[in-house]
Write a protein that holds these residues in place. Structure first.
Motif, PDB file in Angstrom:
ATOM      1  N   UNK A  19       0.827  -1.211   0.000  1.00 33.51           N
ATOM      2  CA  UNK A  19       0.000   0.000   0.000  1.00 33.51           C
ATOM      3  C   UNK A  19       0.857   1.254   0.000  1.00 33.51           C
ATOM      4  N   UNK A  20       1.931   1.241   0.801  1.00 28.78           N
ATOM      5  CA  UNK A  20       2.827   2.400   0.847  1.00 28.78           C
ATOM      6  C   UNK A  20       3.482   2.628  -0.514  1.00 28.78           C
ATOM      7  N   UNK A  21       3.924   1.542  -1.162  1.00 33.62           N
ATOM      8  CA  UNK A  21       4.550   1.666  -2.479  1.00 33.62           C
ATOM      9  C   UNK A  21       3.537   2.177  -3.496  1.00 33.62           C
ATOM     10  N   UNK A  22       2.290   1.698  -3.423  1.00 26.99           N
ATOM     11  CA  UNK A  22       1.250   2.132  -4.353  1.00 26.99           C
ATOM     12  C   UNK A  22       0.944   3.604  -4.161  1.00 26.99           C
ATOM     13  N   UNK A  26       1.339   6.564  -6.945  1.00 27.81           N
ATOM     14  CA  UNK A  26       0.117   7.148  -7.491  1.00 27.81           C
ATOM     15  C   UNK A  26      -0.277   8.479  -6.869  1.00 27.81           C
ATOM     16  N   UNK A  27       0.438   8.927  -5.845  1.00 27.02           N
ATOM     17  CA  UNK A  27       0.079  10.188  -5.180  1.00 27.02           C
ATOM     18  C   UNK A  27       0.300  11.355  -6.135  1.00 27.02           C
TER      19      UNK A  27
END
Length: 79
Positions: A19-22, A26-27
């Motif tokens: 989730x952190x990598x995503x 994508x931020x």
């Protein structure tokens, strides 16, 4: 190798890392609003604290006291 303690992995670790990598990928980066160039002759509203006696001096000569303060400030600025 046995000297190095292993980091315990929990079931949520892989998920939180994913989730952190995503989120990182994508931020959306916040873009600052474009700076507007000052147009000559356009006035900007500001808050300015002026001594009461100075304010009374400019107000005593009637309407247009803000323009007279502006003229005095422009003269003091050498413009």
């Amino acid at each position: 190798m046995a000297d190095q303690p292993r980091r315990p992995r929990t079931l949520g670790d892989a998920r939180s890392e994913a989730e952190a990598a995503f989120k990182k990928v994508t931020a959306k980066v916040a873009v600052a609003p474009p700076k507007t160039n000052a147009v000559p002759g356009v006035k900007e509203q500001v808050t300015l604290r002026i001594d009461q006696d100075v304010l009374e001096h400019f107000r005593s000569s009637g309407p247009g006291w803000q323009d007279r303060i502006n003229d005095a400030l422009r003269k003091a600025a050498g413009k």
